[in-house]
Design an enzyme around this catalytic site. Sequence first.
Site, PDB file in Angstrom:
ATOM      1  N   GLU A 256      16.897 -13.867  26.052  1.00  0.00           N
ATOM      2  CA  GLU A 256      15.920 -14.880  26.475  1.00  0.00           C
ATOM      3  C   GLU A 256      14.857 -14.133  27.260  1.00  0.00           C
ATOM      4  OE1 GLU A 256      16.071 -17.954  25.607  1.00  0.00           O
ATOM      5  OE2 GLU A 256      18.126 -18.042  24.869  1.00  0.00           O
ATOM      6  N   CYS A 295      10.697 -19.757  32.955  1.00  0.00           N
ATOM      7  CA  CYS A 295      10.399 -19.170  31.646  1.00  0.00           C
ATOM      8  C   CYS A 295       9.785 -20.201  30.714  1.00  0.00           C
ATOM      9  CB  CYS A 295      11.662 -18.592  31.039  1.00  0.00           C
ATOM     10  SG  CYS A 295      13.008 -19.786  31.046  1.00  0.00           S
TER      11      CYS A 295
HETATM   12  P1  NAP Z   1      13.829  -8.185  34.528  1.00  0.00           P
HETATM   13  O1  NAP Z   1      13.144  -7.295  35.473  1.00  0.00           O
HETATM   14  O2  NAP Z   1      13.782  -7.849  33.090  1.00  0.00           O
HETATM   15  O3  NAP Z   1      15.335  -8.274  35.046  1.00  0.00           O
HETATM   16  C1  NAP Z   1      16.269  -9.095  34.417  1.00  0.00           C
HETATM   17  C2  NAP Z   1      17.663  -8.584  34.711  1.00  0.00           C
HETATM   18  O4  NAP Z   1      17.864  -7.332  34.052  1.00  0.00           O
HETATM   19  C3  NAP Z   1      17.937  -8.329  36.186  1.00  0.00           C
HETATM   20  O5  NAP Z   1      19.271  -8.704  36.464  1.00  0.00           O
HETATM   21  C4  NAP Z   1      17.759  -6.831  36.305  1.00  0.00           C
HETATM   22  O6  NAP Z   1      18.467  -6.290  37.401  1.00  0.00           O
HETATM   23  C5  NAP Z   1      18.357  -6.374  34.994  1.00  0.00           C
HETATM   24  N1  NAP Z   1      17.942  -5.047  34.543  1.00  0.00           N
HETATM   25  C6  NAP Z   1      16.825  -4.367  34.850  1.00  0.00           C
HETATM   26  N2  NAP Z   1      16.807  -3.180  34.187  1.00  0.00           N
HETATM   27  C7  NAP Z   1      17.951  -3.129  33.458  1.00  0.00           C
HETATM   28  C8  NAP Z   1      18.522  -2.174  32.575  1.00  0.00           C
HETATM   29  N3  NAP Z   1      17.900  -1.024  32.302  1.00  0.00           N
HETATM   30  N4  NAP Z   1      19.717  -2.436  32.003  1.00  0.00           N
HETATM   31  C9  NAP Z   1      20.360  -3.595  32.266  1.00  0.00           C
HETATM   32  N5  NAP Z   1      19.863  -4.545  33.099  1.00  0.00           N
HETATM   33  C10 NAP Z   1      18.678  -4.320  33.673  1.00  0.00           C
HETATM   34  O7  NAP Z   1      13.295  -9.680  34.641  1.00  0.00           O
HETATM   35  P2  NAP Z   1      13.049 -10.524  35.962  1.00  0.00           P
HETATM   36  O8  NAP Z   1      11.842  -9.944  36.604  1.00  0.00           O
HETATM   37  O9  NAP Z   1      14.290 -10.696  36.752  1.00  0.00           O
HETATM   38  O10 NAP Z   1      12.705 -11.955  35.350  1.00  0.00           O
HETATM   39  C11 NAP Z   1      11.404 -12.384  35.015  1.00  0.00           C
HETATM   40  C12 NAP Z   1      11.246 -12.434  33.527  1.00  0.00           C
HETATM   41  O11 NAP Z   1      12.327 -13.149  32.946  1.00  0.00           O
HETATM   42  C13 NAP Z   1      10.002 -13.172  33.090  1.00  0.00           C
HETATM   43  O12 NAP Z   1       9.329 -12.386  32.176  1.00  0.00           O
HETATM   44  C14 NAP Z   1      10.510 -14.430  32.419  1.00  0.00           C
HETATM   45  O13 NAP Z   1       9.721 -14.882  31.358  1.00  0.00           O
HETATM   46  C15 NAP Z   1      11.852 -14.039  31.951  1.00  0.00           C
HETATM   47  N6  NAP Z   1      12.732 -15.191  31.895  1.00  0.00           N
HETATM   48  C16 NAP Z   1      13.082 -15.687  30.690  1.00  0.00           C
HETATM   49  C17 NAP Z   1      13.925 -16.784  30.617  1.00  0.00           C
HETATM   50  C18 NAP Z   1      14.342 -17.372  29.306  1.00  0.00           C
HETATM   51  O14 NAP Z   1      15.282 -18.165  29.291  1.00  0.00           O
HETATM   52  N7  NAP Z   1      13.706 -17.048  28.228  1.00  0.00           N
HETATM   53  C19 NAP Z   1      14.409 -17.346  31.790  1.00  0.00           C
HETATM   54  C20 NAP Z   1      14.025 -16.809  32.996  1.00  0.00           C
HETATM   55  C21 NAP Z   1      13.186 -15.720  33.042  1.00  0.00           C
HETATM   56  P3  NAP Z   1      17.700  -5.990  38.786  1.00  0.00           P
HETATM   57  O15 NAP Z   1      17.196  -7.280  39.298  1.00  0.00           O
HETATM   58  O16 NAP Z   1      18.763  -5.405  39.647  1.00  0.00           O
HETATM   59  O17 NAP Z   1      16.612  -5.026  38.454  1.00  0.00           O
END
Ligand code: NAP
Length: 522
Positions: A256, A295
Amino acid sequence: MNLLSNHLAGRWQHGSGPGTPLFDPVLGTELARVSSEGLDLAEGFDYARETGGTALRALTYRQRAALLAEVGQVLQAHREAYYDISMANSGTTRKDSGVDIEGALYTLAQYAKWGESLGDARALLDGDAMRLAKDGTFQSQHLLTPVRGLALFINAFNFPAWGLWEKAAPALLSGVPVVVKPATATAWLTQRMVADVTAAGVLPPGALSIVCGSSKGLMDPLRPFDVVSFTGSADTAALIRSHVAVTRHSVRVNIEADSLNAALLLPDASPGSASFELLVGEVVREMTVRSGQKCTAIRRVFVPGHCYDAIAEAISAKLRGIAVGNPRSDGVRMGSLVSREQLDGVRAGLAQLREQAELLHDGASHPIVDADPAVAACMGPTLLGARDAHAASLVHEVEVFGPVATLLPYRDLGEAQALIRRGEGSLVASVYGTDPQQIAEAAAALADSHGRVHAVSPEVASLHTGHGNVMPMSLHGGPGRAGGGEELGGLRALNFYHRRSAVQAGAAAIERLAATGSRLTF
Ligand code: NAP
């Protein structure tokens, strides 16, 4: 120092080192720390699969549904603490915290109810048996059995409560143990919920584990029968998809990711008409709930050209009345973003969009109530507009994850649909109109590029569930840049946590098999 503990291999464990701090994004004060350093993830994952998975699979769907109901009761009992944590760590008003917390409780309750309907089976039947031999003596029956691995959830920062339970409810109901890795910035609420459920002893040991802190090495111990459900940015999603565990072991992955969701006002609307007003109200709601950090929030607003100026004024007028600031203050309707980093990210994205869009309502005009603007991650809602929706390419490419939306005029419906598709696949589009035929046609035209199409017409004005609200009955996920994933959608969610197998056998054996399974109907 409040170092949040990890629950792995059936016991609470502290990571080593100083850990990463979690902050109050309004006051700037440190709240807790997380560390996953030094944890034996392989041991924890094995324990989840062997101890948790075995215990869960020994139960029937009805028994597991009862566990979900008990989990819901435990969470209800601690509800006020969750509101406090949410306000402190996410900077959300009580109402906005409720979207996350009540959404989690509601989703759990729904799966508890639906799970009950699956009865005392331990496997599911997918469709009817089909003849393989002309006389029917040899047949084929598709059978769904719980995957024999674990479900790893890597979650985004914006829904620390709902983000866990919307995934865990169908996983646990399926009989699959869960390991959750919340986003670091808001990990506290997820951790507290897992701690409460663990302390209550509701779930079998190993059924629910949590790793807080760095994701380093998190996917390395994955095995062929595990599944991963990721929510977050498209960039991290690309890393997840290409991880060696996924490519080598065919680990099933659900993604997602980003989404440039649209709202579409149908062509026959006029300024002040019912659908015009419904669109205005919904856009304002979507821009401001959880400071636009959803999102599913509306990012692009498509309106007939003759309505552009009137809509710009109507949305701006409502935005002017939104008080922004410390969520503890009476009258504040929009709290903060989750961190200063997010604030910087949103400002940078806004600056990018400004290269191609005009400012219709400036978020900077909002005073920040009862908080220091130099410290708090608060910003007012900003409405942009681009009179040439084709030329404004960045609007269709850049997701600004905050209280920002862009108004875009169109000439005819065909053009509007083509412009919406430039988002390259989104979670949701909403359509505003009065004519059921036009609404149905627009919905059918948008369905291929959206996981959900939400139509708002006057007769559902006070009944519809909202553009951005994810209801457990409806699919959540979207094609293309939205990640290509599917979650929820009632019992459809169970598909991800089951393995489908075709059993080919004599009619008598197929009959016995069918007697032990529950038929999955949607
Ligand atoms: P993110 O930076 O991609 O982080 C998401 C998760 O992935 C966090 O738990 C992060 O941990 C972890 N992560 C980071 N690097 C990783 C790696 N190399 N391997 C495994 N896990 C890793 O996203 P975010 O900033 O938290 O969220 C915002 C984004 O999420 C927005 O773009 C939004 O559109 C999207 N979103 C989508 C939905 C949907 O249902 N489609 C829902 C909500 C949000 P850390 O926090 O410890 O870095």
